[in-house]
Enzyme design. Structure first.
Site, PDB file in Angstrom:
ATOM      1  N   ASN A 129       5.303   8.603   8.055  1.00 37.51           N
ATOM      2  CA  ASN A 129       6.043   7.351   8.001  1.00 37.51           C
ATOM      3  C   ASN A 129       7.045   7.341   6.834  1.00 37.51           C
ATOM      4  O   ASN A 129       7.160   8.317   6.085  1.00 37.51           O
ATOM      5  CB  ASN A 129       5.061   6.180   7.904  1.00 37.51           C
ATOM      6  CG  ASN A 129       5.560   4.940   8.613  1.00 37.51           C
ATOM      7  OD1 ASN A 129       6.740   4.619   8.569  1.00 37.51           O
ATOM      8  ND2 ASN A 129       4.652   4.240   9.268  1.00 37.51           N
TER       9      ASN A 129
ATOM     10  N   HIS B 151       0.793  18.176 -15.198  1.00 35.28           N
ATOM     11  CA  HIS B 151       1.165  18.718 -16.513  1.00 35.28           C
ATOM     12  C   HIS B 151      -0.112  19.054 -17.274  1.00 35.28           C
ATOM     13  O   HIS B 151      -1.204  18.586 -16.939  1.00 35.28           O
ATOM     14  CB  HIS B 151       2.024  17.717 -17.286  1.00 35.28           C
ATOM     15  CG  HIS B 151       3.397  17.594 -16.727  1.00 35.28           C
ATOM     16  ND1 HIS B 151       4.386  18.516 -16.985  1.00 35.28           N
ATOM     17  CD2 HIS B 151       3.939  16.689 -15.887  1.00 35.28           C
ATOM     18  CE1 HIS B 151       5.477  18.173 -16.336  1.00 35.28           C
ATOM     19  NE2 HIS B 151       5.242  17.064 -15.652  1.00 35.28           N
TER      20      HIS B 151
ATOM     21  N   ALA C 130      -1.325   3.785   4.087  1.00 36.22           N
ATOM     22  CA  ALA C 130      -0.144   3.403   3.312  1.00 36.22           C
ATOM     23  C   ALA C 130      -0.431   3.423   1.817  1.00 36.22           C
ATOM     24  O   ALA C 130      -1.509   3.042   1.368  1.00 36.22           O
ATOM     25  CB  ALA C 130       0.319   2.005   3.730  1.00 36.22           C
TER      26      ALA C 130
ATOM     27  N   ALA D 292      -5.699   2.523   2.817  1.00 35.38           N
ATOM     28  CA  ALA D 292      -4.475   2.167   2.096  1.00 35.38           C
ATOM     29  C   ALA D 292      -4.766   1.918   0.620  1.00 35.38           C
ATOM     30  O   ALA D 292      -5.830   1.416   0.251  1.00 35.38           O
ATOM     31  CB  ALA D 292      -3.845   0.928   2.719  1.00 35.38           C
TER      32      ALA D 292
ATOM     33  N   LYS E  59     -17.782   4.814   4.731  1.00 34.95           N
ATOM     34  CA  LYS E  59     -18.267   4.773   6.108  1.00 34.95           C
ATOM     35  C   LYS E  59     -18.072   6.136   6.757  1.00 34.95           C
ATOM     36  O   LYS E  59     -17.278   6.947   6.311  1.00 34.95           O
ATOM     37  CB  LYS E  59     -17.445   3.716   6.864  1.00 34.95           C
ATOM     38  CG  LYS E  59     -17.929   3.337   8.212  1.00 34.95           C
ATOM     39  CD  LYS E  59     -17.067   2.180   8.747  1.00 34.95           C
ATOM     40  CE  LYS E  59     -17.484   1.851  10.151  1.00 34.95           C
ATOM     41  NZ  LYS E  59     -16.687   0.777  10.719  1.00 34.95           N
TER      42      LYS E  59
END
Length: 191
Positions: free
Chosen positions: A85, A115, A140, A158, A181
């Site tokens: 997306n 780093h 997302a 998300a 889950k």
């Protein structure tokens, strides 16, 4: 031996010859990345630019919504039937492998570079490959950190930050991501 294999898990210091080589390739990729994201492109055109970046053929079943960002470009590998997306970022110097049927949500970040913690070497780098296994779903605004493997059929909720491997058929959430889950495998079907 490919550069990505040569630099896995070792300290890359600012004065190392490979450090300059990395930044030279990174500069080449920045031009392609700018080209990719500055105008409307069909998915076919997007895949052509990604093929230039990676130096490999990308299956036409892969869909990448723009904008898509990558810092290095050469160390990405795509399977088939993938959907990525908008606003996804791959920091791919350490290698990012996306297997078949993976979904990646908007604004996700897969980061293979870190780093060094030693203040005297802070500008140095260490890289570790990320692998996203078949049919995994990254939600997302997820961040996946260096060296992580996301297992087959796994789901990352998300806004999670993934700091360690995600087992197959599990759902993880939070920062750091933890198993919440199991995935119901009876409903998994492939065409």
């Amino acid at each position: 031996m490919k550069l990505v294999d040569k630099i896995q898990g070792i300290e890359i210091l600012k004065d190392d010859a490979v450090y300059d080589e990395i930044h030279e390739h990174k500069g080449d990729n920045e031009q392609l990345s700018f080209e990719l994201n500055t105008t409307f492109r069909t998915n076919e055109e997007v895949l052509k630019v990604l093929e230039k970046m990676t130096g490999q053929t990308i299956d036409s079943s892969v869909v990448v919504s723009l904008p898509f960002y990558t810092d290095y470009g050469r160390h990405m590998k795509f399977g088939r039937d993938i959907f990525i997306n908008k606003n996804v970022t791959f920091v791919d110097l350490g290698g990012i492998e996306i297997e078949d049927q993976v979904l990646i949500g908007p604004s996700a970040r897969l980061i293979t570079v870190n780093h060094l913690t030693d203040p005297a070497k802070r500008r140095g780098l260490i890289v570790k490959k990320i692998v996203v296994k078949k049919n995994a779903w990254i939600g997302a605004n997820v961040t996946v950190l260096p060296g992580v493997i996301i297992g087959e059929n796994a789901i990352v909720a998300a806004d999670s930050t993934v700091t360690k491997d995600v087992l197959a058929n599990t759902i993880v959430a939070g920062t750091p991501a933890k198993v919440i889950k199991k995935v119901d495998q009876k409903t998994i079907r492939f065409s």
